[in-house]
Design an enzyme around this catalytic site. Structure first.
Site, mmCIF file in Angstrom:
data_model
loop_
_atom_site.group_PDB
_atom_site.id
_atom_site.type_symbol
_atom_site.label_atom_id
_atom_site.label_comp_id
_atom_site.label_asym_id
_atom_site.label_seq_id
_atom_site.Cartn_x
_atom_site.Cartn_y
_atom_site.Cartn_z
ATOM 1 N N SER A 201 -10.039 0.270 -1.982
ATOM 2 C CA SER A 201 -9.279 1.371 -2.591
ATOM 3 C C SER A 201 -10.046 2.662 -2.356
ATOM 4 C CB SER A 201 -9.152 1.149 -4.101
ATOM 5 O OG SER A 201 -8.622 2.307 -4.735
ATOM 6 N N TYR B 131 -12.915 -1.147 -12.230
ATOM 7 C CA TYR B 131 -12.101 -1.119 -11.012
ATOM 8 C C TYR B 131 -12.851 -0.400 -9.883
ATOM 9 C CZ TYR B 131 -7.939 -0.446 -8.050
ATOM 10 O OH TYR B 131 -7.036 -0.471 -7.010
ATOM 11 N N LYS C 122 -14.154 -2.095 -6.346
ATOM 12 C CA LYS C 122 -13.652 -1.684 -5.034
ATOM 13 C C LYS C 122 -14.787 -1.180 -4.129
ATOM 14 C CE LYS C 122 -9.324 -2.735 -5.699
ATOM 15 N NZ LYS C 122 -8.681 -3.826 -4.938
HETATM 16 P P1 NDP Z 1 0.638 -5.281 -7.909
HETATM 17 O O1 NDP Z 1 0.225 -5.409 -9.315
HETATM 18 O O2 NDP Z 1 2.026 -4.852 -7.587
HETATM 19 O O3 NDP Z 1 0.357 -6.654 -7.117
HETATM 20 C C1 NDP Z 1 -0.820 -7.389 -7.305
HETATM 21 C C2 NDP Z 1 -0.477 -8.848 -7.184
HETATM 22 O O4 NDP Z 1 -1.697 -9.618 -7.333
HETATM 23 C C3 NDP Z 1 0.488 -9.331 -8.281
HETATM 24 O O5 NDP Z 1 1.511 -10.133 -7.736
HETATM 25 C C4 NDP Z 1 -0.426 -10.130 -9.195
HETATM 26 O O6 NDP Z 1 0.251 -11.137 -9.917
HETATM 27 C C5 NDP Z 1 -1.405 -10.714 -8.194
HETATM 28 N N1 NDP Z 1 -2.617 -11.215 -8.860
HETATM 29 C C6 NDP Z 1 -3.243 -10.689 -9.940
HETATM 30 N N2 NDP Z 1 -4.269 -11.461 -10.298
HETATM 31 C C7 NDP Z 1 -4.308 -12.500 -9.431
HETATM 32 C C8 NDP Z 1 -5.133 -13.634 -9.301
HETATM 33 N N3 NDP Z 1 -6.146 -13.873 -10.154
HETATM 34 N N4 NDP Z 1 -4.897 -14.507 -8.300
HETATM 35 C C9 NDP Z 1 -3.856 -14.298 -7.436
HETATM 36 N N5 NDP Z 1 -3.021 -13.242 -7.520
HETATM 37 C C10 NDP Z 1 -3.246 -12.343 -8.512
HETATM 38 O O7 NDP Z 1 -0.403 -4.271 -7.265
HETATM 39 P P2 NDP Z 1 -0.495 -3.532 -5.857
HETATM 40 O O8 NDP Z 1 0.415 -4.139 -4.862
HETATM 41 O O9 NDP Z 1 -0.448 -2.090 -6.126
HETATM 42 O O10 NDP Z 1 -2.010 -3.871 -5.499
HETATM 43 C C11 NDP Z 1 -2.416 -4.720 -4.438
HETATM 44 C C12 NDP Z 1 -3.865 -4.377 -4.139
HETATM 45 O O11 NDP Z 1 -3.955 -3.019 -3.743
HETATM 46 C C13 NDP Z 1 -4.809 -4.528 -5.322
HETATM 47 O O12 NDP Z 1 -6.043 -5.066 -4.877
HETATM 48 C C14 NDP Z 1 -5.006 -3.096 -5.783
HETATM 49 O O13 NDP Z 1 -6.221 -2.923 -6.460
HETATM 50 C C15 NDP Z 1 -4.987 -2.374 -4.464
HETATM 51 N N6 NDP Z 1 -4.708 -0.964 -4.522
HETATM 52 C C16 NDP Z 1 -3.550 -0.504 -5.091
HETATM 53 C C17 NDP Z 1 -3.316 0.858 -5.138
HETATM 54 C C18 NDP Z 1 -2.088 1.434 -5.752
HETATM 55 O O14 NDP Z 1 -2.059 2.666 -5.947
HETATM 56 N N7 NDP Z 1 -1.067 0.632 -6.070
HETATM 57 C C19 NDP Z 1 -4.305 1.828 -4.586
HETATM 58 C C20 NDP Z 1 -5.454 1.219 -3.997
HETATM 59 C C21 NDP Z 1 -5.646 -0.121 -3.970
HETATM 60 P P3 NDP Z 1 0.728 -10.828 -11.463
HETATM 61 O O15 NDP Z 1 1.543 -9.571 -11.397
HETATM 62 O O16 NDP Z 1 1.488 -12.045 -11.820
HETATM 63 O O17 NDP Z 1 -0.578 -10.640 -12.220
#
Ligand code: NDP
Length: 254
Positions: free
Chosen positions: A147, A162, A166
């Site tokens: 991130s 967080y 990252k």
């Molecule tokens: P979302 O919350 O939309 O998606 C994250 C997914 O990861 C969800 O489906 C969640 O499931 C799943 N998840 C959470 N915990 C676990 C676990 N222990 N094992 C397996 N799966 C898990 O987030 P984003 O798509 O936005 O984020 C994806 C990545 O991008 C993350 O690493 C985030 O930190 C990173 N990121 C996002 C940014 C943003 O602005 N959105 C910016 C920079 C980085 P559930 O919902 O059921 O918990």
């Protein structure tokens, strides 16, 4: 080299953690469009199956696998299932992550540990399991979701766990890239800025200040990350390893 095929993933086998929604789901659709078979890995099997079914409806070979990335046995068994179904793994997109907005002085140990366990240890465990498969065959591309928060401190929301997780992902990525380069395994990360997904949209009170602080004056869309992901996944990026691609609308420039 045929430039038309630079971004082809035809014949590649991929898994994506956190693949059920958000950035992971966009990547799944894009990898599939580029020709890959894609396993959707997530804690929520209902959502993961929904995304896998969407891919299958387009004629793509896809499966859903339930896996908590913090559990080493779960991760090893997930990788075993993907290999059993697809025959191998060429691309591992380690993307599952969470964010907790708590001030450091009142944050519980459990909150701190949960963020580090999912965002950093989870990436190590999935990279290790996929890396073993790739090392054995002498090729593969691992992409980790870091991130811009691994480069800067976001404001106004507090999120020290967080940010620390990252920053850890970025150096873990470089460490694995160096350790595994001679095995033919590449390891890179992406560092998105604010992207409109469930993670950010639930914190809507901060969106105006995030947009104002971004030179492009807007949040990104998950689809705006996929060309970089396909680049890192494809063989044409063969000399790219240990790199972190920042895709943030200019946020970290100012
Ligand atoms: P979302 O919350 O939309 O998606 C994250 C997914 O990861 C969800 O489906 C969640 O499931 C799943 N998840 C959470 N915990 C676990 C676990 N222990 N094992 C397996 N799966 C898990 O987030 P984003 O798509 O936005 O984020 C994806 C990545 O991008 C993350 O690493 C985030 O930190 C990173 N990121 C996002 C940014 C943003 O602005 N959105 C910016 C920079 C980085 P559930 O919902 O059921 O918990």
């Amino acid at each position: 080299m045929n430039t038309i095929n630079l971004f082809s993933l035809v014949g590649k086998k991929a898994f994506i953690t956190g693949g059920a929604q958000g950035i992971g789901k966009s990547a799944a659709l894009a990898f599939a469009d580029a020709g890959a078979d894609v396993a959707i890995v997530d804690v929520d099997m209902g959502k993961a199956e929904g995304t896998a079914a969407e891919l299958r409806a387009k004629g793509v070979r896809s499966m859903a696998v339930r896996c908590d990335v913090t559990d080493p046995a779960d991760v090893d068994s997930m990788v075993g299932r993907v290999v059993e179904e697809f025959g191998t793994i060429d691309i591992a997109f380690n993307n599952a992550g969470i964010c907790v907005n708590e001030s450091a002085e009142t944050m519980s140990f459990e909150s701190w540990k949960r963020v580090l366990d999912i965002n950093l240890t989870g990436i190590f465990l999935t990279a290790r399991a996929a890396g073993r498969v790739m090392i054995a065959k002498g090729s593969g591309s691992i992409i980790n979701t870091a991130s811009m928060s691994g480069h800067i401190v976001n404001q106004p929301q507090p999120q020290c766990a967080y940010n620390a997780s990252k920053a850890g992902v970025i150096l873990l990525t470089k460490s694995l890239a160096v350790e595994w380069a001679h095995f033919g395994v590449r390891v890179n990360s992406i560092s998105p800025g604010y992207i409109g997904t469930a993670m950010t949209l639930k914190a809507s009170q901060w969106i105006p200040s995030w947009e104002a602080a971004t030179p492009q004056r807007r949040m990104g869309k998950p689809e705006e990350l996929v060309s970089a992901l396909i680049y890192l996944a494809a063989d044409s990026s063969g000399f790219t390893t240990g790199t972190d691609l920042v895709i943030d609308g200019g946020f970290t420039c100012v």
